[in-house]
Design a protein around this motif. Structure first.
Motif, PDB file in Angstrom:
ATOM      1  N   ASP A  77      -8.260   4.818  -3.326  1.00 32.90           N
ATOM      2  CA  ASP A  77      -9.125   4.880  -2.151  1.00 32.90           C
ATOM      3  C   ASP A  77      -8.650   5.986  -1.213  1.00 32.90           C
ATOM      4  OD1 ASP A  77     -10.508   2.710  -3.139  1.00 32.90           O
ATOM      5  OD2 ASP A  77      -9.640   1.276  -1.729  1.00 32.90           O
ATOM      6  N   VAL A  78      -9.606   6.540  -0.462  1.00 33.49           N
ATOM      7  CA  VAL A  78      -9.316   7.588   0.507  1.00 33.49           C
ATOM      8  C   VAL A  78      -9.487   7.010   1.902  1.00 33.49           C
ATOM      9  CG1 VAL A  78     -10.044   9.838   1.365  1.00 33.49           C
ATOM     10  CG2 VAL A  78     -10.082   9.377  -1.085  1.00 33.49           C
ATOM     11  N   LEU A  79      -8.502   7.212   2.756  1.00 29.63           N
ATOM     12  CA  LEU A  79      -8.587   6.792   4.156  1.00 29.63           C
ATOM     13  C   LEU A  79      -8.770   8.040   5.002  1.00 29.63           C
ATOM     14  CD1 LEU A  79      -6.528   4.762   2.593  1.00 29.63           C
ATOM     15  CD2 LEU A  79      -6.421   3.752   4.855  1.00 29.63           C
ATOM     16  N   ILE A  80      -9.761   7.994   5.911  1.00 29.90           N
ATOM     17  CA  ILE A  80     -10.102   9.165   6.691  1.00 29.90           C
ATOM     18  C   ILE A  80     -10.111   8.828   8.173  1.00 29.90           C
ATOM     19  CG2 ILE A  80     -11.875  10.894   7.187  1.00 29.90           C
ATOM     20  CD1 ILE A  80     -12.853  10.523   4.292  1.00 29.90           C
ATOM     21  N   LEU A 130     -10.883  16.653  -0.094  1.00 27.75           N
ATOM     22  CA  LEU A 130     -11.536  15.687  -0.977  1.00 27.75           C
ATOM     23  C   LEU A 130     -11.666  16.262  -2.390  1.00 27.75           C
ATOM     24  CD1 LEU A 130     -14.292  14.305   1.401  1.00 27.75           C
ATOM     25  CD2 LEU A 130     -12.101  13.273   0.806  1.00 27.75           C
ATOM     26  N   ARG A 131     -11.962  17.552  -2.490  1.00 26.05           N
ATOM     27  CA  ARG A 131     -12.025  18.191  -3.815  1.00 26.05           C
ATOM     28  C   ARG A 131     -10.656  18.157  -4.488  1.00 26.05           C
ATOM     29  NH1 ARG A 131     -15.880  21.465  -1.082  1.00 26.05           N
ATOM     30  NH2 ARG A 131     -14.315  22.973  -0.433  1.00 26.05           N
ATOM     31  N   ASP A 132      -9.581  18.349  -3.696  1.00 28.00           N
ATOM     32  CA  ASP A 132      -8.227  18.293  -4.260  1.00 28.00           C
ATOM     33  C   ASP A 132      -7.935  16.904  -4.826  1.00 28.00           C
ATOM     34  OD1 ASP A 132      -7.832  20.918  -3.503  1.00 28.00           O
ATOM     35  OD2 ASP A 132      -6.538  20.448  -1.798  1.00 28.00           O
ATOM     36  N   ILE A 133      -8.350  15.863  -4.113  1.00 27.91           N
ATOM     37  CA  ILE A 133      -8.138  14.509  -4.604  1.00 27.91           C
ATOM     38  C   ILE A 133      -8.909  14.306  -5.898  1.00 27.91           C
ATOM     39  CG2 ILE A 133      -8.617  12.071  -4.161  1.00 27.91           C
ATOM     40  CD1 ILE A 133      -8.109  12.671  -1.170  1.00 27.91           C
ATOM     41  N   GLU A 134     -10.169  14.690  -5.906  1.00 29.18           N
ATOM     42  CA  GLU A 134     -11.020  14.516  -7.088  1.00 29.18           C
ATOM     43  C   GLU A 134     -10.454  15.273  -8.287  1.00 29.18           C
ATOM     44  OE1 GLU A 134     -13.524  12.433  -7.311  1.00 29.18           O
ATOM     45  OE2 GLU A 134     -13.971  12.987  -9.363  1.00 29.18           O
ATOM     46  N   GLY A 135      -9.850  16.439  -8.007  1.00 27.48           N
ATOM     47  CA  GLY A 135      -9.283  17.247  -9.075  1.00 27.48           C
ATOM     48  C   GLY A 135      -7.911  16.777  -9.531  1.00 27.48           C
ATOM     49  N   GLY A 136      -7.371  15.744  -8.879  1.00 26.13           N
ATOM     50  CA  GLY A 136      -6.090  15.195  -9.276  1.00 26.13           C
ATOM     51  C   GLY A 136      -4.882  15.912  -8.718  1.00 26.13           C
ATOM     52  N   LYS A 137      -5.082  16.701  -7.710  1.00 25.58           N
ATOM     53  CA  LYS A 137      -3.964  17.453  -7.132  1.00 25.58           C
ATOM     54  C   LYS A 137      -3.224  16.629  -6.112  1.00 25.58           C
ATOM     55  CE  LYS A 137      -6.111  21.888  -7.857  1.00 25.58           C
ATOM     56  NZ  LYS A 137      -6.595  23.112  -7.300  1.00 25.58           N
ATOM     57  N   GLU A 183      -6.631  15.766  18.857  1.00 25.18           N
ATOM     58  CA  GLU A 183      -7.693  15.596  17.866  1.00 25.18           C
ATOM     59  C   GLU A 183      -7.103  15.947  16.516  1.00 25.18           C
ATOM     60  OE1 GLU A 183     -11.249  17.719  18.720  1.00 25.18           O
ATOM     61  OE2 GLU A 183     -11.302  17.056  20.786  1.00 25.18           O
ATOM     62  N   SER A 184      -7.077  14.975  15.645  1.00 24.86           N
ATOM     63  CA  SER A 184      -6.384  15.256  14.392  1.00 24.86           C
ATOM     64  C   SER A 184      -7.042  14.569  13.197  1.00 24.86           C
ATOM     65  CB  SER A 184      -4.924  14.821  14.493  1.00 24.86           C
ATOM     66  OG  SER A 184      -4.849  13.494  14.982  1.00 24.86           O
ATOM     67  N   PRO A 185      -8.259  14.984  12.814  1.00 28.47           N
ATOM     68  CA  PRO A 185      -8.834  14.433  11.599  1.00 28.47           C
ATOM     69  C   PRO A 185      -7.841  14.585  10.442  1.00 28.47           C
ATOM     70  CG  PRO A 185     -10.492  15.666  12.781  1.00 28.47           C
ATOM     71  CD  PRO A 185      -9.183  15.921  13.467  1.00 28.47           C
ATOM     72  N   THR A 186      -7.612  13.484   9.751  1.00 27.76           N
ATOM     73  CA  THR A 186      -6.575  13.415   8.721  1.00 27.76           C
ATOM     74  C   THR A 186      -7.100  12.635   7.519  1.00 27.76           C
ATOM     75  OG1 THR A 186      -4.933  13.362  10.503  1.00 27.76           O
ATOM     76  CG2 THR A 186      -4.163  12.742   8.316  1.00 27.76           C
ATOM     77  N   ILE A 187      -6.601  12.964   6.333  1.00 27.90           N
ATOM     78  CA  ILE A 187      -6.978  12.257   5.111  1.00 27.90           C
ATOM     79  C   ILE A 187      -5.713  11.798   4.400  1.00 27.90           C
ATOM     80  CG2 ILE A 187      -8.094  12.455   2.852  1.00 27.90           C
ATOM     81  CD1 ILE A 187      -9.949  14.537   4.074  1.00 27.90           C
ATOM     82  N   TRP A 188      -5.729  10.533   3.947  1.00 26.58           N
ATOM     83  CA  TRP A 188      -4.656   9.955   3.141  1.00 26.58           C
ATOM     84  C   TRP A 188      -5.252   9.385   1.858  1.00 26.58           C
ATOM     85  CZ3 TRP A 188      -5.536   8.839   8.263  1.00 26.58           C
ATOM     86  CH2 TRP A 188      -4.550   9.203   9.180  1.00 26.58           C
ATOM     87  N   LEU A 189      -4.447   9.296   0.826  1.00 33.30           N
ATOM     88  CA  LEU A 189      -4.848   8.695  -0.448  1.00 33.30           C
ATOM     89  C   LEU A 189      -3.997   7.468  -0.697  1.00 33.30           C
ATOM     90  CD1 LEU A 189      -6.384   8.836  -3.182  1.00 33.30           C
ATOM     91  CD2 LEU A 189      -4.441  10.182  -4.031  1.00 33.30           C
ATOM     92  N   ASP A 190      -4.659   6.348  -0.981  1.00 30.25           N
ATOM     93  CA  ASP A 190      -3.947   5.137  -1.404  1.00 30.25           C
ATOM     94  C   ASP A 190      -3.669   5.317  -2.885  1.00 30.25           C
ATOM     95  OD1 ASP A 190      -3.230   2.621  -2.424  1.00 30.25           O
ATOM     96  OD2 ASP A 190      -4.412   1.574  -0.905  1.00 30.25           O
ATOM     97  N   MET A 211       0.846  -1.169   0.000  1.00 30.12           N
ATOM     98  CA  MET A 211       0.000   0.000   0.000  1.00 30.12           C
ATOM     99  C   MET A 211       0.895   1.236   0.000  1.00 30.12           C
ATOM    100  SD  MET A 211      -2.828   1.222   2.870  1.00 30.12           S
ATOM    101  CE  MET A 211      -3.512  -0.402   2.944  1.00 30.12           C
ATOM    102  N   GLN A 212       0.619   2.130  -0.927  1.00 28.57           N
ATOM    103  CA  GLN A 212       1.392   3.373  -1.031  1.00 28.57           C
ATOM    104  C   GLN A 212       0.481   4.534  -0.658  1.00 28.57           C
ATOM    105  OE1 GLN A 212       4.516   3.538  -3.170  1.00 28.57           O
ATOM    106  NE2 GLN A 212       4.792   5.738  -3.057  1.00 28.57           N
ATOM    107  N   LEU A 213       0.601   5.008   0.582  1.00 33.15           N
ATOM    108  CA  LEU A 213      -0.246   6.098   1.044  1.00 33.15           C
ATOM    109  C   LEU A 213       0.446   7.438   0.870  1.00 33.15           C
ATOM    110  CD1 LEU A 213      -1.781   4.764   4.379  1.00 33.15           C
ATOM    111  CD2 LEU A 213      -2.790   4.790   2.105  1.00 33.15           C
ATOM    112  N   ARG A 214      -0.382   8.424   0.548  1.00 31.57           N
ATOM    113  CA  ARG A 214       0.102   9.809   0.478  1.00 31.57           C
ATOM    114  C   ARG A 214      -0.741  10.645   1.424  1.00 31.57           C
ATOM    115  NH1 ARG A 214      -1.692  14.186  -2.833  1.00 31.57           N
ATOM    116  NH2 ARG A 214      -2.748  12.735  -4.230  1.00 31.57           N
ATOM    117  N   PHE A 215      -0.094  11.386   2.305  1.00 34.42           N
ATOM    118  CA  PHE A 215      -0.784  12.318   3.189  1.00 34.42           C
ATOM    119  C   PHE A 215      -1.428  13.390   2.338  1.00 34.42           C
ATOM    120  CE2 PHE A 215      -0.448  16.483   5.281  1.00 34.42           C
ATOM    121  CZ  PHE A 215      -1.310  16.277   6.339  1.00 34.42           C
ATOM    122  N   VAL A 216      -2.716  13.654   2.576  1.00 33.88           N
ATOM    123  CA  VAL A 216      -3.437  14.667   1.814  1.00 33.88           C
ATOM    124  C   VAL A 216      -3.654  15.927   2.648  1.00 33.88           C
ATOM    125  CG1 VAL A 216      -5.597  15.195   0.622  1.00 33.88           C
ATOM    126  CG2 VAL A 216      -4.579  12.921   0.388  1.00 33.88           C
ATOM    127  N   GLY A 217      -4.102  15.753   3.895  1.00 32.44           N
ATOM    128  CA  GLY A 217      -4.334  16.935   4.712  1.00 32.44           C
ATOM    129  C   GLY A 217      -4.785  16.593   6.113  1.00 32.44           C
TER     130      GLY A 217
END
Length: 81
Positions: free
Chosen positions: A28-31, A74-81, A16-23, A1-7
């Protein structure tokens, strides 16, 4: 699995640290975020989704609450950023 930190939620406290990663292999998005309260889960179940679909939340799933400020990630992921 190759995860990238998104935000992470801006100005997050240390506990408290809500975080998003992209596989990057699957897209897939991990939240990590706040668990929905029992009342929020019940409200989701009352509304449901599509006719005939169960409103039960299986043991391997959960409902989370994602802060509005994190939707931009999530918009950044959808937009390919």
């Amino acid at each position: 699995m190759q995860l990238r930190f998104v935000g992470i939620i801006p100005n997050t406290p240390h506990v408290e640290s809500p975080t998003i990663w992209l596989d990057e292999e699957t897209g897939d998005v991990l939240i990590q975020s706040y668990k929905a309260t029992e009342d929020e889960v019940k409200a989701c179940q009352e509304i449901g989704s599509i006719p005939g679909h169960s409103t039960d939340v299986p043991d391997h799933e959960t409902i989370i609450r994602l802060p509005k400020i994190m939707l931009k990630f999530l918009r950044d992921i959808e937009g390919g950023k």
